[in-house]
Structures are given as structure tokens and as C-alpha cells.
Design an enzyme around this catalytic site. Structure first.
Site, PDB file in Angstrom:
ATOM      1  N   ARG A 102       0.887  -1.308  -0.025  1.00 52.54           N
ATOM      2  CA  ARG A 102      -0.084   0.059   0.202  1.00 52.54           C
ATOM      3  C   ARG A 102       1.092   1.322  -0.010  1.00 52.54           C
ATOM      4  O   ARG A 102       0.418   2.245   0.540  1.00 52.54           O
ATOM      5  CB  ARG A 102      -1.045  -0.039   1.116  1.00 52.54           C
ATOM      6  CG  ARG A 102      -2.239  -0.881   1.153  1.00 52.54           C
ATOM      7  CD  ARG A 102      -3.333  -0.094   0.222  1.00 52.54           C
ATOM      8  NE  ARG A 102      -4.292  -1.276  -0.036  1.00 52.54           N
ATOM      9  CZ  ARG A 102      -5.249  -1.078   0.730  1.00 52.54           C
ATOM     10  NH1 ARG A 102      -5.522  -0.249   1.777  1.00 52.54           N
ATOM     11  NH2 ARG A 102      -6.531  -2.018   0.553  1.00 52.54           N
ATOM     12  N   ARG A 146      -4.323   6.529   0.237  1.00 54.38           N
ATOM     13  CA  ARG A 146      -4.815   7.702   0.781  1.00 54.38           C
ATOM     14  C   ARG A 146      -3.988   8.411   1.629  1.00 54.38           C
ATOM     15  O   ARG A 146      -4.197   9.598   1.984  1.00 54.38           O
ATOM     16  CB  ARG A 146      -6.156   7.200   1.605  1.00 54.38           C
ATOM     17  CG  ARG A 146      -7.109   7.048   0.826  1.00 54.38           C
ATOM     18  CD  ARG A 146      -8.359   6.438   1.453  1.00 54.38           C
ATOM     19  NE  ARG A 146      -7.997   5.138   1.992  1.00 54.38           N
ATOM     20  CZ  ARG A 146      -8.791   4.200   2.518  1.00 54.38           C
ATOM     21  NH1 ARG A 146     -10.102   4.610   2.715  1.00 54.38           N
ATOM     22  NH2 ARG A 146      -8.468   3.034   2.883  1.00 54.38           N
ATOM     23  N   ARG A 203      -7.570  10.640  -7.092  1.00 52.26           N
ATOM     24  CA  ARG A 203      -9.097   9.771  -6.836  1.00 52.26           C
ATOM     25  C   ARG A 203     -10.137  10.761  -7.060  1.00 52.26           C
ATOM     26  O   ARG A 203     -11.005  10.163  -7.669  1.00 52.26           O
ATOM     27  CB  ARG A 203      -8.817   9.220  -5.435  1.00 52.26           C
ATOM     28  CG  ARG A 203     -10.108   8.053  -5.269  1.00 52.26           C
ATOM     29  CD  ARG A 203     -10.120   7.586  -4.102  1.00 52.26           C
ATOM     30  NE  ARG A 203     -10.498   8.474  -3.252  1.00 52.26           N
ATOM     31  CZ  ARG A 203     -11.027   8.155  -1.969  1.00 52.26           C
ATOM     32  NH1 ARG A 203     -11.168   6.774  -1.389  1.00 52.26           N
ATOM     33  NH2 ARG A 203     -11.204   9.174  -1.166  1.00 52.26           N
ATOM     34  N   ASP A 260      -6.599  -3.403  -7.467  1.00 49.84           N
ATOM     35  CA  ASP A 260      -7.154  -4.016  -6.369  1.00 49.84           C
ATOM     36  C   ASP A 260      -7.150  -5.476  -6.567  1.00 49.84           C
ATOM     37  O   ASP A 260      -7.510  -5.868  -7.677  1.00 49.84           O
ATOM     38  CB  ASP A 260      -8.306  -3.362  -5.990  1.00 49.84           C
ATOM     39  CG  ASP A 260      -8.561  -3.734  -4.552  1.00 49.84           C
ATOM     40  OD1 ASP A 260      -8.063  -2.917  -3.571  1.00 49.84           O
ATOM     41  OD2 ASP A 260      -9.693  -4.849  -4.068  1.00 49.84           O
ATOM     42  N   TYR A 314     -14.058 -12.787   0.271  1.00 46.69           N
ATOM     43  CA  TYR A 314     -15.081 -11.419  -0.208  1.00 46.69           C
ATOM     44  C   TYR A 314     -16.258 -11.852  -0.987  1.00 46.69           C
ATOM     45  O   TYR A 314     -17.414 -11.444  -0.855  1.00 46.69           O
ATOM     46  CB  TYR A 314     -14.289 -10.508  -1.029  1.00 46.69           C
ATOM     47  CG  TYR A 314     -13.162  -9.771   0.143  1.00 46.69           C
ATOM     48  CD1 TYR A 314     -13.543  -8.819   0.918  1.00 46.69           C
ATOM     49  CD2 TYR A 314     -11.810 -10.372   0.190  1.00 46.69           C
ATOM     50  CE1 TYR A 314     -12.673  -8.090   1.701  1.00 46.69           C
ATOM     51  CE2 TYR A 314     -10.922  -9.649   1.030  1.00 46.69           C
ATOM     52  CZ  TYR A 314     -11.232  -8.733   1.838  1.00 46.69           C
ATOM     53  OH  TYR A 314     -10.378  -8.093   2.592  1.00 46.69           O
TER      54      TYR A 314
HETATM   55  O1  CP3 Z   1       0.029  -2.022  -2.495  1.00 46.49           O
HETATM   56  C1  CP3 Z   1      -0.269  -1.172  -3.310  1.00 46.49           C
HETATM   57  O2  CP3 Z   1       0.326   0.091  -3.268  1.00 46.49           O
HETATM   58  C2  CP3 Z   1      -1.025  -1.625  -4.594  1.00 46.49           C
HETATM   59  C3  CP3 Z   1      -2.350  -1.252  -4.740  1.00 46.49           C
HETATM   60  C4  CP3 Z   1      -3.103  -2.214  -3.476  1.00 46.49           C
HETATM   61  C5  CP3 Z   1      -4.550  -1.848  -3.217  1.00 46.49           C
HETATM   62  N1  CP3 Z   1      -5.113  -2.771  -2.639  1.00 46.49           N
HETATM   63  C6  CP3 Z   1      -5.090  -0.486  -3.297  1.00 46.49           C
HETATM   64  C7  CP3 Z   1      -6.177  -0.223  -2.506  1.00 46.49           C
HETATM   65  C8  CP3 Z   1      -3.202  -3.613  -3.512  1.00 46.49           C
HETATM   66  C9  CP3 Z   1      -1.997  -4.480  -3.629  1.00 46.49           C
HETATM   67  C10 CP3 Z   1      -4.301  -4.181  -2.766  1.00 46.49           C
HETATM   68  C11 CP3 Z   1      -4.666  -5.357  -2.193  1.00 46.49           C
HETATM   69  C12 CP3 Z   1      -5.872  -5.630  -1.453  1.00 46.49           C
HETATM   70  N2  CP3 Z   1      -7.010  -5.078  -1.659  1.00 46.49           N
HETATM   71  C13 CP3 Z   1      -5.919  -6.748  -0.511  1.00 46.49           C
HETATM   72  C14 CP3 Z   1      -4.870  -7.476   0.010  1.00 46.49           C
HETATM   73  C15 CP3 Z   1      -3.987  -6.683   0.854  1.00 46.49           C
HETATM   74  C16 CP3 Z   1      -4.326  -6.309   2.291  1.00 46.49           C
HETATM   75  O3  CP3 Z   1      -4.568  -4.996   2.237  1.00 46.49           O
HETATM   76  O4  CP3 Z   1      -4.789  -7.010   2.750  1.00 46.49           O
HETATM   77  C17 CP3 Z   1      -7.247  -6.617  -0.004  1.00 46.49           C
HETATM   78  C18 CP3 Z   1      -7.795  -7.597   1.048  1.00 46.49           C
HETATM   79  C19 CP3 Z   1      -7.902  -5.656  -0.719  1.00 46.49           C
HETATM   80  C20 CP3 Z   1      -9.304  -5.360  -0.591  1.00 46.49           C
HETATM   81  C21 CP3 Z   1      -9.730  -4.013  -0.481  1.00 46.49           C
HETATM   82  N3  CP3 Z   1      -9.471  -2.823  -1.286  1.00 46.49           N
HETATM   83  C22 CP3 Z   1     -10.265  -3.510   0.836  1.00 46.49           C
HETATM   84  C23 CP3 Z   1     -10.348  -4.275   1.957  1.00 46.49           C
HETATM   85  C24 CP3 Z   1     -10.260  -2.228   0.707  1.00 46.49           C
HETATM   86  C25 CP3 Z   1     -10.814  -1.059   1.605  1.00 46.49           C
HETATM   87  C26 CP3 Z   1      -9.921  -0.925   2.935  1.00 46.49           C
HETATM   88  C27 CP3 Z   1      -9.403   0.650   2.705  1.00 46.49           C
HETATM   89  O5  CP3 Z   1      -8.299   0.558   2.967  1.00 46.49           O
HETATM   90  O6  CP3 Z   1     -10.118   1.405   2.321  1.00 46.49           O
HETATM   91  C28 CP3 Z   1      -9.702  -1.823  -0.530  1.00 46.49           C
HETATM   92  C29 CP3 Z   1      -9.664  -0.327  -0.992  1.00 46.49           C
HETATM   93  C30 CP3 Z   1      -8.276   0.015  -1.686  1.00 46.49           C
HETATM   94  N4  CP3 Z   1      -7.323  -0.752  -2.349  1.00 46.49           N
HETATM   95  C31 CP3 Z   1      -7.618   1.236  -1.325  1.00 46.49           C
HETATM   96  C32 CP3 Z   1      -6.342   1.368  -1.917  1.00 46.49           C
HETATM   97  C33 CP3 Z   1      -5.596   2.442  -2.245  1.00 46.49           C
HETATM   98  C34 CP3 Z   1      -8.208   2.445  -0.758  1.00 46.49           C
HETATM   99  C35 CP3 Z   1      -9.463   2.944  -1.570  1.00 46.49           C
HETATM  100  C36 CP3 Z   1      -9.560   4.456  -1.538  1.00 46.49           C
HETATM  101  O7  CP3 Z   1     -10.505   4.871  -0.550  1.00 46.49           O
HETATM  102  O8  CP3 Z   1      -8.933   5.218  -2.370  1.00 46.49           O
END
Ligand code: CP3
Length: 364
Positions: A36, A40, A49, A86, A163
Site C-alpha cells: 500500500r 490515501r 482519486r 485491487d 469477499y
Molecule cells: O500496495 C499497493 O500500493 C498496490 C495497490 C493495492 C490496493 N489494494 C489499493 C487499494 C493492493 C496490492 C491492494 C490489495 C488488496 N485489496 C488486499 C490485499 C492486501 C491487504 O491489504 O490485505 C485486499 C484485502 C484488498 C481489498 C480491499 N481494497 C479492501 C478491504 C479495501 C478497503 C480498505 C481500505 O483501505 O479502504 C480496498 C480499497 C483499496 N485498495 C484502497 C487502495 C489504495 C483504498 C481505496 C480508496 O479509498 O482510495
């Protein structure tokens, strides 16, 4: 020391610190990237975004996805970029409606609960339903500095299934666990479909220029050892067996398996055919190395919450992680999970500088 004695010698050695560490080769300092790293906590991410409208539209816009992939590299001295996307784009590409609700995370309004629900899923052709990811990879590769590796990724079948069945994030996972014990044939049929979809997807990412691949198995750790083996590890091992292992330049494509909360299952994970195991902060790196030997590289494993501490404390904790392996090869510095959305970017800067300075000095 050469950790991966399976790497055929006819293939050229990579130059980048990150790829070298993944393959157990000699490095002058420990490479670092962060899960990540784009997200954000960066104001410039929040700007883009807003331009895109919402998170999923950002993922689906190759130009903007490329821009946010590169943002953390413009700020910090990172050793790898990770594709901005994602894990849940796969179920969406298979036909499941997906929403990201502001502040609540992902939501599938029509989750899967029984065998007949699988009829709703289509096997995605990555060049078609996921063409926007491949276009983003192409754009990122063009814009990345020469020699900077790009990491591709997918969710593990097990983590994607949580999920798809629960309908979103979950605390107890009672629906998928009920199915695991009451209807394992349904769960296995879903996992089989995901194995095929993820294998094609990751091979397409490799064809388009990613140089390493990480499987995010965020929820492997909710399973006991036998269930982990059957429902999480087995599907990942089948994916790994189906992946192209060398890029167009002949360099080996390392596979990283990150099963969060699975420090107790290291030997099982090592049997998957991966090159690197990602560790969270509940397992010491030296203990993992003692169990596994030098054949597998380790990635991790600072508690992301350390970034809430003072800069002095962050440097101390970075030193502690680095000193557990000392001068041994085969270590990629990372957090044990993603950067939190409310993190101060200056703290991330402190962490990355500390890895450079301390690991460089350890090896001098
Ligand atoms: O790592 C990176 O920088 C690459 C981008 C990336 C994202 N999600 C961007 C993201 C990667 C590799 C993921 C993987 C991901 N997504 C996982 C596995 C890793 C982990 O964190 O456990 C999972 C379980 C997801 C599913 C997911 N996506 C969830 C549960 C959420 C909501 C939680 C949150 O932080 O809001 C997301 C959204 C998400 N994926 C965001 C980002 C930057 C936030 C979205 C936003 O509000 O801009």
C-alpha cells in the site's frame, strides 16, 4: 550465497536490488518497498482519486492508475513499484457487481452461497475484461525509470473467495467457514475457477512487463493447518505451477507469497514453489530463516503501527528488523501489512531513509 538453487544458471542475473534479494543474490544494501505504498496517506493520491471520481474508476483508468503507481517513487527512494489496482478486480471481471463504499470498504451486493451461484461467474479473459490493468502495466513500464522493477499481484483464491462469499470485509468469516465444513465441494469448485482465472491474469501481467508477482493471501491466517493447506496453499501452489517463470529478458520472475498470520505454516508455504515468503510482524525473521534455510528469501516484517511512533523509535525498530538477519542475503524490507490510510508521509520517509542508512552500514 545463492538462495534459490533452482534458478537455472543459463538465465541472466538481475541488476536491481529488489530482484536480486528475491533470488538470494548478493546486494550492497537491503531493498525496500511497502505494501500500500500508493494510497490515501498521500495527498497527491487523494487528488488523483478525486479526478477519477471513485476508487474503482481510478483502477479502471490506465493513465491515472499509472500516475498513482509512480507517486510514492517520486517521493521516496523505493526499490520497486507495485501496480496500482485491487485484488477484487478479478471477481468483478467474473461478473460480480462490486462497489467500494466510502469509509466502508468493498461490497458485493449478490454474494455467492451455493453451487448454482457459480453459474453466474464467467471465466475472465484478461485481455478483455481486465484489459485496463494490462494497459496500466504498459503505461507504467514506459514511465518507470530504467531498471526499476514493477511488481504485479493478485489476491489468493482463498482470500478472493472470502469477499465473494461474505459479500465484503468480515470479522468472523462465519459464512465461508460454515460452507467450508458443510459444503466443501462448493468451496473447492469456486477455488478451482479462481485458480484458472488468477493463473491467466498473472501470466498476462507477466507478458505485459511485471518482473515479480505477489499473491496476497490476507486471510490465510484464519484457517487451521489442515484447512490452510487444502483451501489456501493448494490453490496458490497450482497457480505458481502454471506461471511463466522468466521474463522476455530471460530473468527469473520471483513469486512472493504473503499469507498474513501464517508464521506457523512456513514449511507448508515454502512447498508452494514460491521464491519469497512475506511475513507479518508476529514471526521473527531469524526464526523463519532457521526453519527454512537460505533457499527462500524473506520479505517483511515491521509492524505498520511502528510508523505511528517517533522518528527515533522508527529508526530503532528498523534497526532491530535489519539486525535479525545481519549480513545475510535474501531479505526485502517491507511492513508486515499495508501502510495505514492516516499515516504521516514524513514517517514513511523516515522509515525508508533508515533502511538505506542502516542496511548500508551493516554491509559496509
Ligand atoms: O500496495 C499497493 O500500493 C498496490 C495497490 C493495492 C490496493 N489494494 C489499493 C487499494 C493492493 C496490492 C491492494 C490489495 C488488496 N485489496 C488486499 C490485499 C492486501 C491487504 O491489504 O490485505 C485486499 C484485502 C484488498 C481489498 C480491499 N481494497 C479492501 C478491504 C479495501 C478497503 C480498505 C481500505 O483501505 O479502504 C480496498 C480499497 C483499496 N485498495 C484502497 C487502495 C489504495 C483504498 C481505496 C480508496 O479509498 O482510495
Amino acid at each position: 550465497m545463492h538462495a534459490n538453487n533452482t534458478a537455472p544458471s543459463i538465465h541472466p542475473e538481475p541488476q536491481s536490488l529488489f530482484l536480486r534479494a528475491c533470488l538470494g543474490l548478493e546486494v550492497r544494501r537491503t531493498p525496500v518497498w511497502l505494501m500500500r505504498q500508493a494510497g490515501r496517506y498521500l495527498p497527491e493520491y487523494r487528488e488523483v482519486r478525486k479526478l477519477a471520481g471513485d476508487f474503482l474508476s481510478l483502477c479502471k483508468n490506465p493513465e491515472l492508475a499509472a500516475r498513482v503507481t509512480l507517486q510514492p517513487l517520486q517521493r521516496f527512494e523505493l526499490d520497486a513499484a507495485i501496480l496500482f489496482s485491487d485484488i477484487l478486480v478479478i471477481p468483478e471481471a467474473m461478473g460480480m457487481e462490486l462497489h467500494f463504499l466510502e469509509g466502508e470498504g468493498p461490497h458485493f451486493p449478490k454474494p455467492l452461497r451455493r453451487m448454482a451461484d457459480l453459474d453466474r461467474l464467467v471465466p475472465p479473459d484478461p485481455r478483455n475484461q481486465l484489459g485496463y490493468v494490462l494497459a496500466a502495466i504498459r503505461t507504467i513500464r514506459q514511465q518507470l525509470p530504467a531498471g526499476m522493477p514493477l511488481i504485479g499481484f493478485s489476491g489468493s483464491p482463498w482470500t478472493l473467495a472470502t469477499y465473494m462469499i461474505e459479500g465484503g470485509s468480515s470479522k468472523k468469516f462465519s459464512l465461508i467457514k460454515t460452507l467450508l465444513y458443510n459444503d466443501p465441494e462448493f468451496l473447492e469448485a469456486l477455488l478451482d475457477r479462481l485458480v484458472v482465472a488468477v493463473t491467466h491474469y498473472l501470466n498476462a501481467q507477466i507478458d505485459h512487463g511485471v518482473q515479480a508477482v505477489q499473491l496476497f493471501d490476507t486471510w490465510g491466517g484464519i484457517l487451521g493447518p489442515d484447512e490452510y493447506k487444502r483451501f489456501s496453499l493448494e490453490p496458490m501452489a497450482r497457480i505458481i505451477a502454471g506461471l511463466k517463470r522468466h521474463g522476455s529478458d530471460g530473468v527469473r520472475i520471483p513469486i512472493i507469497v504473503f499469507s498474513k498470520g501464517c508464521g506457523g505454516y512456513l514449511e507448508t508455504i515454502a512447498s508452494s514453489g514460491c521464491d519469497v515468503i512475506g511475513l507479518d510482524w508476529t514471526m521473527a525473521l531469524d526464526q523463519a530463516r532457521r526453519q527454512l534455510g537460505p533457499r527462500i528469501a524473506l520479505q517483511g516484517n515491521l509492524d505498520p503501527a511502528v510508523l505511528y511512533a517517533t522518528p527515533e523509535r522508527i529508526r530503532l525498530e528498523v534497526r532491530r528488523v535489519l539486525e535479525t538477519l545481519g549480513r545475510q542475503n535474501g531479505h526485502i524490507f517491507n511492513l508486515g501489512h499495508g501502510v495505514e490510510p492516516n499515516m504521516d508521509p514524513d514517517k514513511v520517509q523516515t522509515l525508508i531513509q533508515a533502511v538505506h542508512e542502516i542496511s548500508g552500514a551493516l554491509r559496509a
